[in-house]
Design an enzyme around this catalytic site. Structure first.
Site, short mmCIF file in Angstrom:
data_model
loop_
_atom_site.label_atom_id
_atom_site.label_comp_id
_atom_site.label_asym_id
_atom_site.label_seq_id
_atom_site.Cartn_x
_atom_site.Cartn_y
_atom_site.Cartn_z
N CYS A 67 1.28 -0.84 0.27
CA CYS A 67 -0.34 0.03 0.02
C CYS A 67 0.53 1.29 0.07
CB CYS A 67 -0.41 0.01 1.59
SG CYS A 67 -0.26 -0.07 2.75
N CYS A 216 28.52 32.78 13.04
CA CYS A 216 29.78 32.29 14.27
C CYS A 216 29.58 34.15 15.51
CB CYS A 216 31.45 33.03 13.77
SG CYS A 216 32.39 33.23 15.17
N CYS A 219 32.41 36.20 15.95
CA CYS A 219 33.11 37.45 14.71
C CYS A 219 32.13 38.08 14.04
CB CYS A 219 34.55 37.34 14.06
SG CYS A 219 34.18 35.81 12.72
N CYS A 266 34.86 28.04 13.03
CA CYS A 266 34.22 29.15 12.13
C CYS A 266 35.79 29.25 11.32
CB CYS A 266 34.54 30.60 12.78
SG CYS A 266 34.13 32.24 11.96
N CYS A 269 37.44 32.86 12.26
CA CYS A 269 38.59 32.78 13.27
C CYS A 269 39.40 31.14 13.56
CB CYS A 269 37.35 32.12 14.58
SG CYS A 269 35.94 34.24 15.53
N HIS A 347 -1.18 1.22 7.58
CA HIS A 347 -1.93 1.31 5.63
C HIS A 347 -2.05 2.49 5.38
CE1 HIS A 347 -4.52 -0.11 2.75
NE2 HIS A 347 -5.24 0.91 2.95
#
Length: 395
Positions: A67, A216, A219, A266, A269, A347
């Site tokens: 089904c 981030c 920063c 990051c 960073c 079903h």
């Protein structure tokens, strides 16, 4: 195994009311078989438009816990552009010999769609030969165990796409740095890179592009990624008795905080930092499939959410979720794959809007019955099929 959904082409052409001229008696080149079938199907559909009989109301026999497959097949059968792609044999020119194991999934799928649209109403056809092909492509569907309808849809669309992919030789992958580009241009170039490898009529209909933004907290640098999607899996918002589909979309696109073990690195960073992540839709597909995440796995035990999700049948406005300003994000519902019961035993059925008559019907395996539009929404809704109402802005 006997093919139970063979289309029979009339052997004798219609008698012309005019006498044959000498040039009509010349030997004619036989029409290709696919063109004959396409012409015959077009005649049947045109006749249907001018009569009270409605085609596309043929059921599918349950082969034993199939089904889930029948539900998805009926939803795809009522996807007008995909239906026409099959009925008019447009797929034939797109078939390639480079698909995995060179299987006949697309041809069997088209043959089944043709049977659903040319068989008399109140009849049913067997999808057994189609099942043979899908389980060759995806062995997980071998046998007669109940399966997840969304997983089946993903495997099926992937298989169809691979057999009619217009790209015969994929270019070598490159690691181009596009971070210096504005987001919209970066998204466009990522989309073109995707089409260089994956380009089919199936993708034209179902594939959209998702934008992921990672910011981030230290920063403020924001990096973006763009990925294709065939459907969107939406978490169901918590609520008392009833929630709205838009609430589920907002939950899917809300900012998530990535901290602790989830901290990403990051780019600026050069260190793992706390970040926020957010999704938005860069490109809206012509056919948008929304998967309501009703099933969950926890501690080796699966469970199902029966929350009623209220969704619109017309004018689903998703513009607030667009990455860029878009007026092409209004959708109309045309099919629903439903799951009733529990994770232990359930079903699948389908509610579909006939693309010719505009009327809704219940497809419960071999049984097809009319359905009032007021009854389309239910707590059993699992997969929602929406069609873009306005012209596509895809490039």
């Amino acid at each position: 195994m006997r093919n139970s959904y063979t289309v029979t082409i009339p052997e004798e052409p219609p008698v012309s009311p005019f006498p044959a001229s000498p040039k009509d008696l010349r030997t004619k080149t036989p029409m290709p078989g696919s063109l004959l079938v396409s012409t015959f199907v077009s005649l049947v559909l045109n006749k249907t438009k001018n009569s009270k009989s409605v085609q596309g109301l043929t059921g599918l026999r349950n082969l034993g816990n199939t089904c889930f497959m029948n539900s998805i097949l009926q939803c795809l059968s009522n996807t007008k552009e995909l239906r026409d792609y099959c009925l008019q044999s447009q797929y034939v020119r797109d078939l390639n010999n480079n698909s995995r194991m060179q299987m006949a999934l697309m041809s069997e799928f088209a043959k089944l769609i043709r049977a659903l649209w040319t068989s008399p109403p109140n009849e049913s056809v067997s999808p057994s030969e189609f099942k043979t092909q899908i389980q060759r492509y995806a062995p997980r569907f071998v046998g007669y165990n109940q399966q997840d309808a969304q997983e089946f849809l993903r495997f099926l669309l992937d298989g169809l796409h691979s057999e009619v992919n217009r790209v015969l030789v994929r270019p070598k992958a490159t690691n181009d740095n596009l971070d210096h580009l504005p987001d919209d241009e970066k998204g466009r170039q990522m989309w073109m890179k995707y089409l260089d490898r994956e380009d089919s009529r199936i993708g034209d209909l179902f594939v959209g592009q998702l934008k992921s933004s990672l910011t981030c907290s230290a920063c403020g640098y924001c990096s973006t990624a763009f990925d294709p999607f065939w459907d969107l899996s939406l978490p169901i918002a918590k609520g008392y008795g009833e929630v709205n589909l838009i609430d589920c979309m907002r939950l899917f696109t809300k900012e998530d905080i990535l901290d602790g073990d989830e901290k990403p690195t990051c780019y600026r960073c050069k260190a793992r930092t706390k970040c926020t992540k957010k999704f938005s839709i860069q490109r809206f597909p012509k056919i948008l499939v929304l998967h309501l995440k009703r099933f969950s796995e926890a501690r080796m035990r699966s469970s199902k959410l029966t929350t009623f999700v209220n969704f619109p049948l017309k004018d689903l406005d998703l513009r607030e979720f667009a990455s860029q300003s878009s007026n092409h994000a209004i959708y109309n519902l045309y099919a629903v794959s439903n799951h009733s019961g529990t994770t232990m035993g359930g079903h699948y059925t389908a509610y579909c809007k006939n693309p010719v008559s505009g009327e809704w019907h219940v497809f419960n395996d071999s049984r097809v019955t009319p359905l009032s539009s007021s009854h389309v929404r239910s707590s059993d809704a699992y997969l929602l099929f929406y069609e873009l109402a306005s012209p596509s802005s895809r490039m």
